[in-house]
Design a protein around this motif. Structure first.
Motif, PDB file in Angstrom:
ATOM      1  N   LEU A 158       0.402  10.889  -1.197  1.00 34.78           N
ATOM      2  CA  LEU A 158       0.580  11.683   0.016  1.00 34.78           C
ATOM      3  C   LEU A 158      -0.746  11.918   0.731  1.00 34.78           C
ATOM      4  CD1 LEU A 158       3.153  14.291  -1.339  1.00 34.78           C
ATOM      5  CD2 LEU A 158       3.618  12.365   0.189  1.00 34.78           C
ATOM      6  N   THR A 159      -1.822  12.074  -0.017  1.00 32.31           N
ATOM      7  CA  THR A 159      -3.143  12.238   0.591  1.00 32.31           C
ATOM      8  C   THR A 159      -3.569  10.966   1.300  1.00 32.31           C
ATOM      9  OG1 THR A 159      -3.801  13.856  -1.091  1.00 32.31           O
ATOM     10  CG2 THR A 159      -5.562  12.780   0.143  1.00 32.31           C
ATOM     11  N   TYR A 160      -3.284   9.837   0.693  1.00 32.39           N
ATOM     12  CA  TYR A 160      -3.594   8.553   1.337  1.00 32.39           C
ATOM     13  C   TYR A 160      -2.821   8.416   2.653  1.00 32.39           C
ATOM     14  CZ  TYR A 160      -3.607   3.539   2.233  1.00 32.39           C
ATOM     15  OH  TYR A 160      -3.724   2.308   2.835  1.00 32.39           O
ATOM     16  N   ILE A 161      -1.558   8.776   2.634  1.00 37.55           N
ATOM     17  CA  ILE A 161      -0.755   8.709   3.859  1.00 37.55           C
ATOM     18  C   ILE A 161      -1.340   9.615   4.934  1.00 37.55           C
ATOM     19  CG2 ILE A 161       1.515   9.226   4.842  1.00 37.55           C
ATOM     20  CD1 ILE A 161       2.706   8.469   2.110  1.00 37.55           C
ATOM     21  N   GLU A 162      -1.797  10.785   4.526  1.00 38.77           N
ATOM     22  CA  GLU A 162      -2.350  11.755   5.466  1.00 38.77           C
ATOM     23  C   GLU A 162      -3.683  11.281   6.044  1.00 38.77           C
ATOM     24  OE1 GLU A 162      -2.591  16.480   5.190  1.00 38.77           O
ATOM     25  OE2 GLU A 162      -4.042  15.508   3.874  1.00 38.77           O
ATOM     26  N   ARG A 169       0.803   2.471   7.327  1.00 37.13           N
ATOM     27  CA  ARG A 169       1.789   1.834   8.209  1.00 37.13           C
ATOM     28  C   ARG A 169       1.697   0.315   8.112  1.00 37.13           C
ATOM     29  NH1 ARG A 169       4.450   5.223  11.566  1.00 37.13           N
ATOM     30  NH2 ARG A 169       3.499   7.261  12.031  1.00 37.13           N
ATOM     31  N   VAL A 170       0.488  -0.199   7.985  1.00 32.80           N
ATOM     32  CA  VAL A 170       0.329  -1.641   7.821  1.00 32.80           C
ATOM     33  C   VAL A 170       1.014  -2.099   6.542  1.00 32.80           C
ATOM     34  CG1 VAL A 170      -1.336  -3.494   7.404  1.00 32.80           C
ATOM     35  CG2 VAL A 170      -1.802  -1.795   9.165  1.00 32.80           C
ATOM     36  N   LEU A 171       0.840  -1.347   5.471  1.00 38.41           N
ATOM     37  CA  LEU A 171       1.400  -1.742   4.177  1.00 38.41           C
ATOM     38  C   LEU A 171       2.922  -1.709   4.165  1.00 38.41           C
ATOM     39  CD1 LEU A 171      -0.966  -0.033   1.578  1.00 38.41           C
ATOM     40  CD2 LEU A 171      -0.880  -2.431   2.247  1.00 38.41           C
ATOM     41  N   VAL A 172       3.514  -0.708   4.796  1.00 35.49           N
ATOM     42  CA  VAL A 172       4.969  -0.581   4.713  1.00 35.49           C
ATOM     43  C   VAL A 172       5.697  -1.441   5.734  1.00 35.49           C
ATOM     44  CG1 VAL A 172       4.854   1.740   3.754  1.00 35.49           C
ATOM     45  CG2 VAL A 172       4.989   1.458   6.234  1.00 35.49           C
ATOM     46  N   ARG A 173       4.950  -2.012   6.667  1.00 34.01           N
ATOM     47  CA  ARG A 173       5.557  -2.964   7.599  1.00 34.01           C
ATOM     48  C   ARG A 173       5.622  -4.321   6.908  1.00 34.01           C
ATOM     49  NH1 ARG A 173       6.029  -2.054  13.075  1.00 34.01           N
ATOM     50  NH2 ARG A 173       5.151  -0.114  13.880  1.00 34.01           N
ATOM     51  N   GLY A 182       1.208  -9.074  -1.937  1.00 34.26           N
ATOM     52  CA  GLY A 182       0.288  -8.634  -0.907  1.00 34.26           C
ATOM     53  C   GLY A 182       0.849  -7.585   0.019  1.00 34.26           C
ATOM     54  N   ASN A 183       1.549  -6.602  -0.509  1.00 34.56           N
ATOM     55  CA  ASN A 183       2.091  -5.552   0.341  1.00 34.56           C
ATOM     56  C   ASN A 183       2.243  -4.265  -0.457  1.00 34.56           C
ATOM     57  OD1 ASN A 183       4.336  -6.058  -1.260  1.00 34.56           O
ATOM     58  ND2 ASN A 183       5.301  -7.379   0.268  1.00 34.56           N
ATOM     59  N   PHE A 184       2.906  -3.308   0.165  1.00 35.68           N
ATOM     60  CA  PHE A 184       3.065  -2.001  -0.463  1.00 35.68           C
ATOM     61  C   PHE A 184       3.842  -2.097  -1.776  1.00 35.68           C
ATOM     62  CE2 PHE A 184       5.477   2.121  -0.604  1.00 35.68           C
ATOM     63  CZ  PHE A 184       4.379   2.907  -0.924  1.00 35.68           C
ATOM     64  N   SER A 185       4.823  -2.979  -1.826  1.00 40.31           N
ATOM     65  CA  SER A 185       5.609  -3.142  -3.046  1.00 40.31           C
ATOM     66  C   SER A 185       4.736  -3.579  -4.209  1.00 40.31           C
ATOM     67  CB  SER A 185       6.728  -4.174  -2.817  1.00 40.31           C
ATOM     68  OG  SER A 185       7.621  -3.727  -1.824  1.00 40.31           O
ATOM     69  N   SER A 186       3.772  -4.437  -3.934  1.00 34.01           N
ATOM     70  CA  SER A 186       2.898  -4.896  -5.017  1.00 34.01           C
ATOM     71  C   SER A 186       2.053  -3.753  -5.561  1.00 34.01           C
ATOM     72  CB  SER A 186       1.996  -6.040  -4.527  1.00 34.01           C
ATOM     73  OG  SER A 186       1.036  -5.573  -3.602  1.00 34.01           O
ATOM     74  N   ALA A 225       7.446   6.566  -3.770  1.00 39.33           N
ATOM     75  CA  ALA A 225       7.154   5.676  -2.642  1.00 39.33           C
ATOM     76  C   ALA A 225       8.096   5.937  -1.470  1.00 39.33           C
ATOM     77  CB  ALA A 225       7.258   4.222  -3.090  1.00 39.33           C
ATOM     78  N   LEU A 226       9.375   6.104  -1.753  1.00 39.29           N
ATOM     79  CA  LEU A 226      10.340   6.352  -0.678  1.00 39.29           C
ATOM     80  C   LEU A 226      10.103   7.710  -0.021  1.00 39.29           C
ATOM     81  CD1 LEU A 226      13.660   4.905  -2.144  1.00 39.29           C
ATOM     82  CD2 LEU A 226      12.287   4.007  -0.243  1.00 39.29           C
ATOM     83  N   ILE A 227       9.777   8.698  -0.831  1.00 42.38           N
ATOM     84  CA  ILE A 227       9.460  10.006  -0.257  1.00 42.38           C
ATOM     85  C   ILE A 227       8.218   9.905   0.616  1.00 42.38           C
ATOM     86  CG2 ILE A 227       8.643  12.326  -0.811  1.00 42.38           C
ATOM     87  CD1 ILE A 227      11.606  12.014  -1.155  1.00 42.38           C
ATOM     88  N   GLY A 228       7.259   9.107   0.185  1.00 40.80           N
ATOM     89  CA  GLY A 228       6.047   8.929   0.979  1.00 40.80           C
ATOM     90  C   GLY A 228       6.333   8.308   2.340  1.00 40.80           C
ATOM     91  N   ARG A 229       7.206   7.316   2.365  1.00 43.84           N
ATOM     92  CA  ARG A 229       7.568   6.685   3.645  1.00 43.84           C
ATOM     93  C   ARG A 229       8.317   7.665   4.539  1.00 43.84           C
ATOM     94  NH1 ARG A 229       9.258   0.435   2.585  1.00 43.84           N
ATOM     95  NH2 ARG A 229       9.235   0.505   4.857  1.00 43.84           N
ATOM     96  N   TRP A 230       9.147   8.496   3.955  1.00 44.51           N
ATOM     97  CA  TRP A 230       9.847   9.514   4.733  1.00 44.51           C
ATOM     98  C   TRP A 230       8.850  10.532   5.278  1.00 44.51           C
ATOM     99  CZ3 TRP A 230       9.970  14.675   2.878  1.00 44.51           C
ATOM    100  CH2 TRP A 230      10.712  15.572   3.667  1.00 44.51           C
ATOM    101  N   TRP A 231       7.925  10.996   4.445  1.00 43.85           N
ATOM    102  CA  TRP A 231       6.966  12.022   4.859  1.00 43.85           C
ATOM    103  C   TRP A 231       5.977  11.491   5.897  1.00 43.85           C
ATOM    104  CZ3 TRP A 231       1.608  13.288   3.998  1.00 43.85           C
ATOM    105  CH2 TRP A 231       1.297  14.635   4.273  1.00 43.85           C
TER     106      TRP A 231
END
Length: 270
Positions: A158-162, A169-173, A182-186, A225-231
């Motif tokens: 959550l701190t990273y997202i903040e 946003r780059v990672l979750v796209r 090479g993405n957020f899933s990895s 991870a899903l909560i992070g994308r929502w937040w």
């Protein structure tokens, strides 16, 4: 003798011109060859056949340039930063090399020279974010108690997202160019593997099947991870509250695990 006859030497200089308001204009006419700035313009002398009849005109003053010559390393960092913002805003497909070049005030060949094209630039941006997030989470997992480890992982994400919203946003796209490495899933898979080892030891000490640690680690990390994308979009409540509720759900669920759970909706054949 007239006033003209009483003048000494050469003919007297004519009286300095006066404006319509009667002000002396002599101090406003610079000498030949001398420049002055007035209202942002540069006064340039244009000599004619006679120095006394030099024509003068105003030309725009040269604009001061804010561009500073960058080294190759500095230019590379600038391009990565600009591309990171554009990829975060628009995604890979909607971002063009032309726009990156325009924002950086360089030509397209400069970008090709550094990265080979948009695909290479995107790969560098994503790779940096993957490493940055993974390093944050890995270094945060320092506690000994599983609950504290869960708190650290949730709060770090959550701190990273903040703090690095564009990077997240780059990672979750998702991009068709990027593989599963090479993405957020990895990143989340790497974190899940670390959690798996922790859960495996706990499961063994409590009499649970350690082979199920992988399943539970994926479930826990996936939830975070899903909560992070929502937040990322709502930003409420504050991250500490979100992390506390995540841990509340996860930890209290883990602390009351059944050794051999079953589905109550599935009835045994009679």
């Amino acid at each position: 003798m007239s006033a003209a006859d009483r003048q000494d030497g050469p003919a007297a200089r004519p009286a300095p011109p006066r404006s319509r308001r009667g002000h002396d204009m002599s101090t406003r006419i610079p000498r030949q060859g001398v420049t002055e700035r007035q209202r942002g313009d540069e006064m340039t002398d244009i000599p004619g056949n006679d120095a006394s009849s030099a024509r003068r005109r105003a030309v725009p003053a040269p604009k001061s340039s804010s561009r500073v010559r960058m080294s190759a390393a500095q230019r590379r960092e600038q391009l990565i930063s600009i591309a990171r913002q554009l990829f975060a805003e628009r995604g890979f497909d909607a971002t063009s090399i032309e726009e990156v070049a325009a924002r950086a005030r360089v030509s397209k060949p400069v970008i090709y020279e550094h990265f080979g094209g948009k695909e290479g630039l995107y790969a560098v941006v994503v790779d940096r974010e993957v490493r940055s997030l993974l390093e944050r989470i890995t270094s945060a997992l320092t506690a000994g108690h599983p609950r504290e480890l869960l708190e650290q992982a949730a709060l770090t994400l959550l701190t990273y997202i903040e703090e690095e919203t564009s990077g997240f946003r780059v990672l979750v796209r998702e991009s068709p160019l990027m593989s599963a490495t090479g993405n957020f899933s990895s990143v989340m898979n790497d974190v899940a593997h670390q959690v798996e080892h922790i859960l495996g030891a706990e499961f063994s000490s409590r009499g649970y099947d350690p082979k199920l640690a992988e399943l539970y680690s994926q479930a826990l990390v996936g939830m975070v991870a899903l909560i992070g994308r929502w937040w990322l979009e709502v930003r409420t409540p504050r991250k500490e509250v979100v992390a506390a509720h995540l841990v509340n759900l996860a930890w209290n669920g883990l602390s009351h695990l059944e050794a051999k759970p079953g589905l109550i909706t599935v009835r045994k054949p009679g």
